[in-house]
Design a protein around this motif. Sequence first.
Motif, short mmCIF file in Angstrom:
data_model
loop_
_atom_site.label_atom_id
_atom_site.label_comp_id
_atom_site.label_asym_id
_atom_site.label_seq_id
_atom_site.Cartn_x
_atom_site.Cartn_y
_atom_site.Cartn_z
N TRP A 256 0.82 -1.20 0.00
CA TRP A 256 0.00 0.00 0.00
C TRP A 256 0.86 1.26 0.00
O TRP A 256 0.51 2.27 -0.61
N CYS A 257 2.01 1.20 0.66
CA CYS A 257 2.84 2.40 0.74
C CYS A 257 3.40 2.77 -0.64
O CYS A 257 3.80 3.93 -0.85
N LEU A 258 3.42 1.87 -1.59
CA LEU A 258 3.82 2.22 -2.95
C LEU A 258 2.60 2.45 -3.84
O LEU A 258 2.60 3.38 -4.66
N ALA A 259 1.56 1.62 -3.70
CA ALA A 259 0.37 1.78 -4.54
C ALA A 259 -0.21 3.18 -4.41
O ALA A 259 -0.66 3.77 -5.40
N ALA A 260 -0.22 3.74 -3.20
CA ALA A 260 -0.77 5.06 -2.98
C ALA A 260 0.07 6.15 -3.61
O ALA A 260 -0.42 7.27 -3.84
N PHE A 261 1.34 5.85 -3.91
CA PHE A 261 2.22 6.86 -4.46
C PHE A 261 2.44 6.73 -5.96
O PHE A 261 3.14 7.54 -6.57
N GLY A 295 10.29 1.65 -4.39
CA GLY A 295 9.24 0.70 -4.74
C GLY A 295 9.79 -0.68 -5.04
O GLY A 295 9.24 -1.70 -4.60
N ALA A 296 10.90 -0.74 -5.78
CA ALA A 296 11.52 -2.03 -6.07
C ALA A 296 12.04 -2.70 -4.80
O ALA A 296 12.09 -3.93 -4.71
N MET A 297 12.41 -1.91 -3.81
CA MET A 297 12.86 -2.46 -2.53
C MET A 297 11.68 -2.97 -1.70
O MET A 297 11.88 -3.68 -0.72
N THR A 298 10.47 -2.59 -2.10
CA THR A 298 9.30 -2.87 -1.27
C THR A 298 8.29 -3.78 -1.95
O THR A 298 7.80 -4.74 -1.35
N TYR A 299 7.95 -3.49 -3.21
CA TYR A 299 6.93 -4.28 -3.91
C TYR A 299 7.20 -4.19 -5.40
O TYR A 299 6.91 -3.18 -6.05
N THR A 300 7.75 -5.25 -5.96
CA THR A 300 8.28 -5.22 -7.31
C THR A 300 7.21 -4.98 -8.36
O THR A 300 7.44 -4.28 -9.36
N LEU A 301 6.03 -5.55 -8.18
CA LEU A 301 4.98 -5.43 -9.19
C LEU A 301 4.60 -3.98 -9.43
O LEU A 301 4.53 -3.52 -10.58
N TYR A 302 4.35 -3.24 -8.36
CA TYR A 302 3.99 -1.83 -8.52
C TYR A 302 5.16 -1.00 -9.04
O TYR A 302 4.95 -0.03 -9.77
N ALA A 303 6.37 -1.38 -8.67
CA ALA A 303 7.53 -0.67 -9.18
C ALA A 303 7.62 -0.83 -10.70
O ALA A 303 7.91 0.12 -11.42
#
Length: 683
Positions: A256-261, A295-303
């Motif tokens: 969520w911390c990447l999807a929201a951004f 984002g890549a450090m956190t959730y690759t798909l969203y990155a």
Amino acid sequence: MSQLDRPADRVEPGGPPDSGPGTRRGGARPVPAPGRDAVVRGGFARLTAALALAGVVSLAVSLAVHAAVRRTGLAQLTSFDADPTYAGTALLTAAVVLVVGAALLVGVRSRWWAGTEAVAVVAVSALSTALLAVPLAGTRYYLGGNSVDQLFRTQFLGRLADDWRLADMNYADLPSFYPSGWFWLAGRYAALTGTPAWEAFQTAGIATAAVVPCLALVAWSRLTGPRRGVLAGLATAAAGVYPAQAGPFVDEPYSWCLAAFVPVAAVVAWRGFGDVTPRQRLAAAVAVGVVLGLGAMTYTLYAGFAALLVALACAVRSAAAWRVGQGPAALRGRVAALVVAALVSAVLALLVWAPYVVAVVTGGGGRAAAQHFLPLISAQLPTPMFNPTPWGALLLLGCLWLVWSVRRPGPDADTARPLLGVVVLAYAWYLLSTAALAARTTLLGFRMEAVLVATTAVAGVMGGAALWRWLRAGALPALVARRREAQALLVLGGAAVLVVPLQSTPQSLSSPITTAYRDYTPEGSNALGESDPELEDAWNDEVLAAVDALGADVVGVSPDQLVVLSAKYELFSFRPWRGFQQVTPHYANPLADYDGRREQVLAWAASTSPAELLQRLDASPFEAPDVFVLRTGEDGWSVDLARDTFPAEPNVAWERAVFDPALFDDPAFEVRGAGPFAVVARR
């Protein structure tokens, strides 16, 4: 000139000002009223500093509010007994009304705005924390407890709480296949505070749900204006707890911390690749690169999704510049900025991905099954904007605003165009995910619902602001002439849209909240005081004690070095053991050879004598288990093993490896009973 590049459409990277007093009508560039609605200019450097400060403040507020909730007896306000209490819901409703009402009043009363952004960050952080902390006050688990996917997340957090070095969540001596960024930070928190990792997950998850909307608030304030920014922050908070088809987005806080951004990154990239100075373009490229790298450090798909958005923004802006005759120099400048963004993101990504990349390059690896998942929600397009609720109306308003604004000259277009691009690409991702079936995989299309909802919610706020400007411009002169009444109607309408989803959080999240209360802890009981000996979970304490004792006395290694083959996977959430096998191939490291390990366990179970079993254990190409936790039954001692059945749903099938108890009747093994389990250690 192309409409895309008309002077009225050029906006500095700091973002366009809010309209209001001092705004020209008729499509000309808005003129900010000094000291009132103008965006704080200064570019992306100031934006980065503001985000850092907001992150620190919101985190501190979240930790303080969460601690206060846990220590003031609010656990008694959430009940699962025959006579439930809604006192906690009443408190949350009051908090939601106060925060949303204050934000809306400040939004329509311009003279109240000065200096309130810091107050807004504190209020939104406190509210977002309370939305989850109050209903979870009586349990130590986070949303979803210790079931289904939370099993793997809790185990991963436990691995990085036990040791700061990056490692696979399950297998010994393998680099992590899953991005470790969020889990590493949460693990450091658990280690520094001495909190068990499965408990620290709640604090880390709630803190993430509080920090994300505050960061969004500050980002949108700088990009679109402070009043709209605060409302966008509230909309982001509401989107996180939105009861979507894929579940609440905050139950997977690291994504969520990447999807929201993603929508923020899209707007920054769009403006940065526009007609700006080389210095501004470089700053934008670095900012986008940081978002993609984190984002890549956190959730690759969203990155990956965000990277595609950035590349498309560069291509579209470059084509527009070429059409108006800016020549090769303009193209080279934009491509150079894209390269800078890629390099910055790659450097950050390698902080967590380098060990895995090196392992694959030097030793090769199997095919990942992580994307072998095709539920119904991934096969159909989501339409949350058509839900007959105030929240659905906000999302629909956002979609209408995007379509209306995208080709109209003016500063709104520089926000609407990239946001519409996010929406279009999110839906295209579903179709691309279907096309990927030809390669026997998917792109996990259903994950794009979080991006879609976050984007249309923010667009809804922008659409509401545009509607208000339209009314004030004379669309309804009789109403606007009664300014106080018009403002009251705006506040009431906005409250209906934002209060409804926020106040219903305990109900919309009732399923994962209930699971958090009913799942058993290491003590063999749950948050409701239940301990049913007929359930396997009630024996957690005895099984853990048996493995701990055998690991220390018989095997002679520390818990983090103990390799365990277990029929009860929940135990790995409570101890930093290494697992011989992951419970499902979809979360297993491709370097581990999941199918080979399953066949190895079946071969061990087929042994006909202790000597043969010992021989096969010694000949195993994988490090053999030090301890077996097997389920006892009339036919023997067993462990269930999963097999990938994609594209079927469910995507796994189970087969049972059954060991004859006589196989462990040898001095090389020591056996202890623990309820319905047999715990076997090899000397």
